[in-house]
Design a protein around this motif. Structure first.
Motif, PDB file in Angstrom:
ATOM      1  N   CYS A  18      59.969  55.687  19.566  1.00 29.81           N
ATOM      2  CA  CYS A  18      59.303  56.442  18.765  1.00 29.81           C
ATOM      3  C   CYS A  18      58.165  56.997  19.454  1.00 29.81           C
ATOM      4  CB  CYS A  18      58.784  55.595  17.296  1.00 29.81           C
ATOM      5  SG  CYS A  18      57.868  56.695  16.284  1.00 29.81           S
ATOM      6  N   PRO A  19      58.007  58.379  19.367  1.00 29.19           N
ATOM      7  CA  PRO A  19      56.690  59.007  20.083  1.00 29.19           C
ATOM      8  C   PRO A  19      55.468  58.873  19.395  1.00 29.19           C
ATOM      9  CG  PRO A  19      58.032  60.450  19.208  1.00 29.19           C
ATOM     10  CD  PRO A  19      58.802  59.373  18.836  1.00 29.19           C
ATOM     11  N   ASN A  20      55.494  58.481  18.070  1.00 30.19           N
ATOM     12  CA  ASN A  20      54.149  58.206  17.405  1.00 30.19           C
ATOM     13  C   ASN A  20      53.959  56.877  16.944  1.00 30.19           C
ATOM     14  OD1 ASN A  20      54.197  60.975  16.550  1.00 30.19           O
ATOM     15  ND2 ASN A  20      56.090  60.824  15.176  1.00 30.19           N
ATOM     16  N   GLU A  21      54.572  55.991  17.756  1.00 29.75           N
ATOM     17  CA  GLU A  21      54.689  54.305  17.338  1.00 29.75           C
ATOM     18  C   GLU A  21      54.335  54.137  16.090  1.00 29.75           C
ATOM     19  OE1 GLU A  21      50.982  53.448  19.652  1.00 29.75           O
ATOM     20  OE2 GLU A  21      51.814  54.031  21.644  1.00 29.75           O
ATOM     21  N   ALA A  22      55.237  54.746  15.317  1.00 28.02           N
ATOM     22  CA  ALA A  22      55.497  54.418  13.879  1.00 28.02           C
ATOM     23  C   ALA A  22      56.163  53.268  13.407  1.00 28.02           C
ATOM     24  CB  ALA A  22      55.834  55.809  13.081  1.00 28.02           C
ATOM     25  N   ILE A  23      56.970  52.855  14.434  1.00 29.30           N
ATOM     26  CA  ILE A  23      58.126  51.677  13.948  1.00 29.30           C
ATOM     27  C   ILE A  23      57.291  50.360  14.632  1.00 29.30           C
ATOM     28  CG2 ILE A  23      60.305  50.748  14.434  1.00 29.30           C
ATOM     29  CD1 ILE A  23      61.305  53.696  14.937  1.00 29.30           C
ATOM     30  N   SER A  24      57.550  49.357  13.911  1.00 28.60           N
ATOM     31  CA  SER A  24      57.075  48.099  14.167  1.00 28.60           C
ATOM     32  C   SER A  24      58.059  47.021  13.419  1.00 28.60           C
ATOM     33  CB  SER A  24      55.479  47.699  13.914  1.00 28.60           C
ATOM     34  OG  SER A  24      55.450  47.992  12.392  1.00 28.60           O
ATOM     35  N   MET A  25      57.899  45.723  13.934  1.00 31.81           N
ATOM     36  CA  MET A  25      58.669  44.767  13.188  1.00 31.81           C
ATOM     37  C   MET A  25      57.831  44.308  11.858  1.00 31.81           C
ATOM     38  SD  MET A  25      61.121  42.655  13.184  1.00 31.81           S
ATOM     39  CE  MET A  25      61.624  41.331  12.087  1.00 31.81           C
ATOM     40  N   GLY A  26      58.695  44.159  10.731  1.00 33.13           N
ATOM     41  CA  GLY A  26      57.825  44.000   9.635  1.00 33.13           C
ATOM     42  C   GLY A  26      58.082  42.460   9.263  1.00 33.13           C
ATOM     43  N   GLU A  27      58.294  42.134   8.000  1.00 35.69           N
ATOM     44  CA  GLU A  27      58.172  40.747   7.635  1.00 35.69           C
ATOM     45  C   GLU A  27      59.823  40.110   7.837  1.00 35.69           C
ATOM     46  OE1 GLU A  27      56.942  39.358   3.780  1.00 35.69           O
ATOM     47  OE2 GLU A  27      55.099  40.472   3.793  1.00 35.69           O
ATOM     48  N   GLU A  28      60.868  41.166   7.583  1.00 40.64           N
ATOM     49  CA  GLU A  28      62.165  40.711   7.533  1.00 40.64           C
ATOM     50  C   GLU A  28      63.029  41.590   8.844  1.00 40.64           C
ATOM     51  OE1 GLU A  28      64.040  40.084   4.060  1.00 40.64           O
ATOM     52  OE2 GLU A  28      62.888  38.352   3.749  1.00 40.64           O
ATOM     53  N   ILE A  29      62.385  42.946   8.556  1.00 41.42           N
ATOM     54  CA  ILE A  29      63.281  43.750   9.476  1.00 41.42           C
ATOM     55  C   ILE A  29      62.195  44.800  10.036  1.00 41.42           C
ATOM     56  CG2 ILE A  29      65.507  43.586   8.185  1.00 41.42           C
ATOM     57  CD1 ILE A  29      64.465  46.382   6.527  1.00 41.42           C
ATOM     58  N   TYR A  30      62.653  45.810  10.673  1.00 39.77           N
ATOM     59  CA  TYR A  30      62.017  46.837  11.235  1.00 39.77           C
ATOM     60  C   TYR A  30      61.393  47.815  10.104  1.00 39.77           C
ATOM     61  CZ  TYR A  30      61.951  45.158  16.084  1.00 39.77           C
ATOM     62  OH  TYR A  30      61.795  44.338  17.146  1.00 39.77           O
ATOM     63  N   VAL A  31      60.162  48.171  10.375  1.00 41.40           N
ATOM     64  CA  VAL A  31      59.475  49.402   9.333  1.00 41.40           C
ATOM     65  C   VAL A  31      58.953  50.247  10.078  1.00 41.40           C
ATOM     66  CG1 VAL A  31      59.179  47.370   7.451  1.00 41.40           C
ATOM     67  CG2 VAL A  31      57.550  47.955   9.298  1.00 41.40           C
ATOM     68  N   ILE A  32      59.082  51.409   9.304  1.00 40.34           N
ATOM     69  CA  ILE A  32      58.350  52.936   9.736  1.00 40.34           C
ATOM     70  C   ILE A  32      57.185  52.827   8.817  1.00 40.34           C
ATOM     71  CG2 ILE A  32      58.543  55.311   9.957  1.00 40.34           C
ATOM     72  CD1 ILE A  32      61.671  54.816  10.394  1.00 40.34           C
ATOM     73  N   ASP A  33      56.100  53.369   9.542  1.00 39.65           N
ATOM     74  CA  ASP A  33      54.756  53.796   8.859  1.00 39.65           C
ATOM     75  C   ASP A  33      54.866  55.229   8.492  1.00 39.65           C
ATOM     76  OD1 ASP A  33      52.468  54.605   7.988  1.00 39.65           O
ATOM     77  OD2 ASP A  33      51.350  53.468   9.671  1.00 39.65           O
ATOM     78  N   PRO A  34      55.083  55.262   7.199  1.00 42.39           N
ATOM     79  CA  PRO A  34      55.203  56.899   6.991  1.00 42.39           C
ATOM     80  C   PRO A  34      53.975  57.841   7.038  1.00 42.39           C
ATOM     81  CG  PRO A  34      54.829  55.448   4.863  1.00 42.39           C
ATOM     82  CD  PRO A  34      55.122  54.510   5.983  1.00 42.39           C
TER      83      PRO A  34
END
Ligand code: SF4
Length: 82
Positions: A18-34
């Protein structure tokens, strides 16, 4: 913005793409910061996470659908704060 569904197997291949560093590990699965996801507008022709996800679990987020113009505006704003 895109979103990651519960089909995610936490394989971790999308996060570094992700070029925007919008993806991270969430509580259970990976999440995208909208707020950070431009669907790769400004960076690539296609969303890079969608290209690499082995289980195709990254659709457009129905609660954050945006026009190309809106995505470009977000891209420019994100570049300003970098
Ligand atoms: Fe989950 Fe797909 Fe990302 Fe792998 S590439 S962590 S399955 S969203």
């Amino acid at each position: 913005a895109l979103m990651i569904t519960s089909e995610c197997i936490n394989c971790d291949v999308c996060e570094p793409e992700c070029p925007n560093e919008a993806i991270s590990m969430g509580e259970e699965i990976y999440v995208i910061d909208p707020a950070k996801c431009t669907e790769c507008v400004g960076h690539f022709d296609e969303p890079q996470c969608v290209q690499v996800c082995p289980v195709e679990c990254i659709p457009v987020d129905p609660s954050h659908t945006e026009s190309q113009d809106a995505l470009w505006t977000k891209y420019r704003r994100l570049m300003l704060v970098k």
